[in-house]
Design a protein around this motif. Structure first.
Motif, PDB file in Angstrom:
ATOM      1  N   GLY A 283       0.843  -1.193   0.000  1.00 33.41           N
ATOM      2  CA  GLY A 283       0.000   0.000   0.000  1.00 33.41           C
ATOM      3  C   GLY A 283       0.883   1.250   0.000  1.00 33.41           C
ATOM      4  O   GLY A 283       1.925   1.276   0.650  1.00 33.41           O
ATOM      5  N   THR A 284       0.440   2.257  -0.744  1.00 33.59           N
ATOM      6  CA  THR A 284       1.247   3.479  -0.873  1.00 33.59           C
ATOM      7  C   THR A 284       0.362   4.720  -0.852  1.00 33.59           C
ATOM      8  O   THR A 284      -0.793   4.679  -1.258  1.00 33.59           O
ATOM      9  CB  THR A 284       1.998   3.479  -2.226  1.00 33.59           C
ATOM     10  N   VAL A 285       0.960   5.798  -0.393  1.00 35.35           N
ATOM     11  CA  VAL A 285       0.369   7.121  -0.590  1.00 35.35           C
ATOM     12  C   VAL A 285       1.310   7.868  -1.533  1.00 35.35           C
ATOM     13  O   VAL A 285       2.525   7.909  -1.311  1.00 35.35           O
ATOM     14  CB  VAL A 285       0.200   7.863   0.743  1.00 35.35           C
ATOM     15  N   SER A 286       0.748   8.391  -2.613  1.00 36.73           N
ATOM     16  CA  SER A 286       1.567   8.968  -3.685  1.00 36.73           C
ATOM     17  C   SER A 286       1.007  10.317  -4.113  1.00 36.73           C
ATOM     18  O   SER A 286      -0.115  10.680  -3.759  1.00 36.73           O
ATOM     19  CB  SER A 286       1.535   8.052  -4.911  1.00 36.73           C
ATOM     20  N   ARG A 287       1.834  11.012  -4.905  1.00 33.90           N
ATOM     21  CA  ARG A 287       1.339  12.217  -5.565  1.00 33.90           C
ATOM     22  C   ARG A 287       1.384  12.024  -7.072  1.00 33.90           C
ATOM     23  O   ARG A 287       2.277  11.372  -7.607  1.00 33.90           O
ATOM     24  CB  ARG A 287       2.178  13.423  -5.145  1.00 33.90           C
ATOM     25  N   VAL A 288       0.398  12.615  -7.725  1.00 39.39           N
ATOM     26  CA  VAL A 288       0.319  12.517  -9.172  1.00 39.39           C
ATOM     27  C   VAL A 288       1.387  13.433  -9.771  1.00 39.39           C
ATOM     28  O   VAL A 288       1.475  14.611  -9.428  1.00 39.39           O
ATOM     29  CB  VAL A 288      -1.087  12.928  -9.670  1.00 39.39           C
ATOM     30  N   VAL A 289       2.237  12.868 -10.645  1.00 44.56           N
ATOM     31  CA  VAL A 289       3.280  13.666 -11.324  1.00 44.56           C
ATOM     32  C   VAL A 289       2.706  14.233 -12.611  1.00 44.56           C
ATOM     33  O   VAL A 289       2.725  15.439 -12.839  1.00 44.56           O
ATOM     34  CB  VAL A 289       4.521  12.794 -11.636  1.00 44.56           C
ATOM     35  N   THR A 290       2.225  13.350 -13.485  1.00 46.75           N
ATOM     36  CA  THR A 290       1.533  13.779 -14.698  1.00 46.75           C
ATOM     37  C   THR A 290       0.317  12.886 -14.882  1.00 46.75           C
ATOM     38  O   THR A 290       0.363  11.715 -14.512  1.00 46.75           O
ATOM     39  CB  THR A 290       2.417  13.637 -15.963  1.00 46.75           C
ATOM     40  N   SER A 291      -0.732  13.448 -15.443  1.00 51.48           N
ATOM     41  CA  SER A 291      -1.952  12.657 -15.591  1.00 51.48           C
ATOM     42  C   SER A 291      -2.541  12.794 -16.982  1.00 51.48           C
ATOM     43  O   SER A 291      -2.715  13.905 -17.495  1.00 51.48           O
ATOM     44  CB  SER A 291      -2.985  13.107 -14.555  1.00 51.48           C
ATOM     45  N   LYS A 292      -2.832  11.625 -17.583  1.00 50.65           N
ATOM     46  CA  LYS A 292      -3.625  11.599 -18.811  1.00 50.65           C
ATOM     47  C   LYS A 292      -4.907  10.824 -18.516  1.00 50.65           C
ATOM     48  O   LYS A 292      -5.416  10.084 -19.345  1.00 50.65           O
ATOM     49  CB  LYS A 292      -2.825  10.927 -19.929  1.00 50.65           C
ATOM     50  N   LEU A 293      -5.350  10.960 -17.269  1.00 47.45           N
ATOM     51  CA  LEU A 293      -6.515  10.224 -16.771  1.00 47.45           C
ATOM     52  C   LEU A 293      -7.494  11.234 -16.202  1.00 47.45           C
ATOM     53  O   LEU A 293      -7.114  12.065 -15.358  1.00 47.45           O
ATOM     54  CB  LEU A 293      -6.054   9.251 -15.675  1.00 47.45           C
ATOM     55  N   GLU A 294      -8.725  11.138 -16.663  1.00 46.67           N
ATOM     56  CA  GLU A 294      -9.744  12.074 -16.209  1.00 46.67           C
ATOM     57  C   GLU A 294      -9.932  11.983 -14.693  1.00 46.67           C
ATOM     58  O   GLU A 294      -9.924  10.892 -14.126  1.00 46.67           O
ATOM     59  CB  GLU A 294     -11.064  11.745 -16.902  1.00 46.67           C
ATOM     60  N   GLY A 295     -10.083  13.098 -14.030  1.00 49.32           N
ATOM     61  CA  GLY A 295     -10.361  13.094 -12.593  1.00 49.32           C
ATOM     62  C   GLY A 295      -9.124  13.218 -11.727  1.00 49.32           C
ATOM     63  O   GLY A 295      -9.234  13.381 -10.515  1.00 49.32           O
ATOM     64  N   PHE A 296      -7.941  13.119 -12.311  1.00 48.90           N
ATOM     65  CA  PHE A 296      -6.706  13.249 -11.541  1.00 48.90           C
ATOM     66  C   PHE A 296      -5.801  14.282 -12.209  1.00 48.90           C
ATOM     67  O   PHE A 296      -5.659  14.285 -13.428  1.00 48.90           O
ATOM     68  CB  PHE A 296      -5.966  11.905 -11.474  1.00 48.90           C
ATOM     69  N   LYS A 297      -5.178  15.131 -11.372  1.00 53.72           N
ATOM     70  CA  LYS A 297      -4.271  16.118 -11.955  1.00 53.72           C
ATOM     71  C   LYS A 297      -2.965  16.178 -11.151  1.00 53.72           C
ATOM     72  O   LYS A 297      -2.914  15.730  -9.993  1.00 53.72           O
ATOM     73  CB  LYS A 297      -4.940  17.490 -12.038  1.00 53.72           C
ATOM     74  N   ALA A 298      -1.941  16.738 -11.762  1.00 55.84           N
ATOM     75  CA  ALA A 298      -0.625  16.810 -11.124  1.00 55.84           C
ATOM     76  C   ALA A 298      -0.748  17.437  -9.740  1.00 55.84           C
ATOM     77  O   ALA A 298      -1.455  18.435  -9.557  1.00 55.84           O
ATOM     78  CB  ALA A 298       0.324  17.613 -11.998  1.00 55.84           C
ATOM     79  N   GLY A 299      -0.075  16.858  -8.767  1.00 58.45           N
ATOM     80  CA  GLY A 299      -0.088  17.402  -7.414  1.00 58.45           C
ATOM     81  C   GLY A 299      -1.080  16.721  -6.494  1.00 58.45           C
ATOM     82  O   GLY A 299      -0.953  16.786  -5.273  1.00 58.45           O
TER      83      GLY A 299
END
Ligand code: NDP
Length: 337
Positions: A70-86
């Motif tokens: 299990g991990t907690v992460s931050r989005v670096v780059t997103s090409k997925l709807e609903g998620f954005k960098a940061g």
């Protein structure tokens, strides 16, 4: 991108040959994917089971495959709807710096979570394990007596505190005076008995003049031997974990006591039910999230974390967890916030 892969299946305790650190390129997200950077990696006892290919409720990690976790992460780059960098997310991306995700099994934590790592503990899988096992199998009624082993770990500490909220008498079992003091003074248990001290079985009996109505089992082994004679008629045992035997390679010495144990369960009409939290109770997660979120926000549940810096520390920290060296929830800080 550093990652730990399973190099060899351990016999007994994992060692230096079990996991191998590799460095590979950081992957590029395609359409419908996002790149996640791990900030926190959870260490959990079940990981020992995934290193083994013995039959279990989940498939083993294959040799050469990245170790799961299990991990907690931050989005670096997103090409997925609903998620954005940061954005912060909690997911299951394993022992590595970066991972691609298509969003499956990933839960957003918003842009500014107060305690992001807690999503690996009290407000995540271990907290849910405590809540669902106690409520659904323990079926607690105010005034009853609850005993929980592994009392200061992420599951046990939460079980006992929920027990107090629900009006139970709560007695913990933990290793050493420091952990026991934490259980009573900080977590608010009525008593805590040190199973490593001489005279443990007698001390446990003393602490439980009315016997045990619910025994939340995290540990197994010798602790259970002291608990069993104190079970009341119609006691319930949520069978959650048996950490004392995860590294065992054979059954313990001594007489076969299976007949005695089955007889005890029969005469006392004990309910023992094993459970695998998401398989059995996954449908209750929203209810848990709401109730636990409220308790944590109101300061009704205390949470202790042991933060260890650096992905490279994960293998030794994991071995220590299985040896009982953790005091609270063990989390690896893999990268900066
Ligand atoms: P913990 O932090 O409680 O596990 C480590 C602790 O276990 C140690 O610090 C130690 O505390 C205790 N322990 C007791 N006996 C032993 C022993 N012989 N050897 C090593 N450690 C021992 O982990 P969690 O709270 O994450 O998990 C608790 C249990 O719940 C585990 O058995 C785990 O596998 C299980 N679990 C089950 C789930 C399910 O779906 N069924 C889901 C999540 C967890 P002390 O010093 O007090 O002895």
């Amino acid at each position: 991108n550093r990652r730990f892969v399973l190099a060899e299946r351990p016999k007994g305790e994992p060692n230096d040959q079990t996991l191998r650190l590799e460095t590979v390129d950081i992957p590029e997200p395609k359409d419908g994917q996002m790149l996640l950077r791990t900030v926190f990696l959870s260490l959990d006892p079940y990981m020992r089971g995934r290193m083994s290919d013995a039959p279990s409720y989940a498939a083993p990690v294959e040799i050469g495959q990245t170790m799961v976790g299990g991990t907690v992460s931050r989005v670096v780059t997103s090409k997925l709807e609903g998620f954005k960098a940061g954005d912060w997310v909690v997911g299951f991306t394993g022992w590595q710096d970066y991972a691609l995700s298509d969003g499956r099994g990933v839960t957003p934590l918003g842009a500014h979570p107060s305690y992001p790592s807690w999503a690996l503990g009290v407000t995540g899988m271990p907290g849910f394990t405590a809540w669902s096992g106690l409520k659904e199998i323990g079926k607690p009624k105010a005034g009853e007596t609850l005993v929980v082993a592994g009392a200061t770990g992420p599951v046990g500490s939460t079980v006992g505190q929920i027990g107090k909220i629900l009006g139970l008498k709560v007695v913990g079992i933990a290793g050493g005076p420091e952990k026991c003091a934490h259980a009573t003074d900080t977590l608010g248990f009525d008593a805590c008995v040190d199973y490593k001290a001489d005279g443990f079985a007698d001390a446990l009996k003393q602490a439980l003049p009315d016997g045990i109505d619910i025994y939340f089992e995290n540990v197994g082994g010798q602790v259970f031997d002291a608990v069993a004679p104190l079970l009341n008629t119609a006691a319930r045992i949520p069978l959650c974990g048996l950490i004392a035997q995860y590294n065992a390679t054979s059954l313990p010495d001594g007489p076969d006591r299976l007949g005695w144990l089955m007889g005890l369960f029969l005469k006392k009409r004990v309910t023992v039910r094993g459970f695998i939290v998401f398989d059995d109770f996954g449908h209750l997660y929203p209810e848990f999230a709401k109730e636990m979120g409220g308790w944590v926000e109101a300061g009704k549940i205390k949470y202790r974390e042991e933060m260890i810096d650096g992905l490279e520390q994960a293998p030794s920290a994991f071995v220590g967890l299985l040896r009982g060296e953790a005091f609270g929830k063990r989390v690896i800080r893999v990268g900066p916030d």
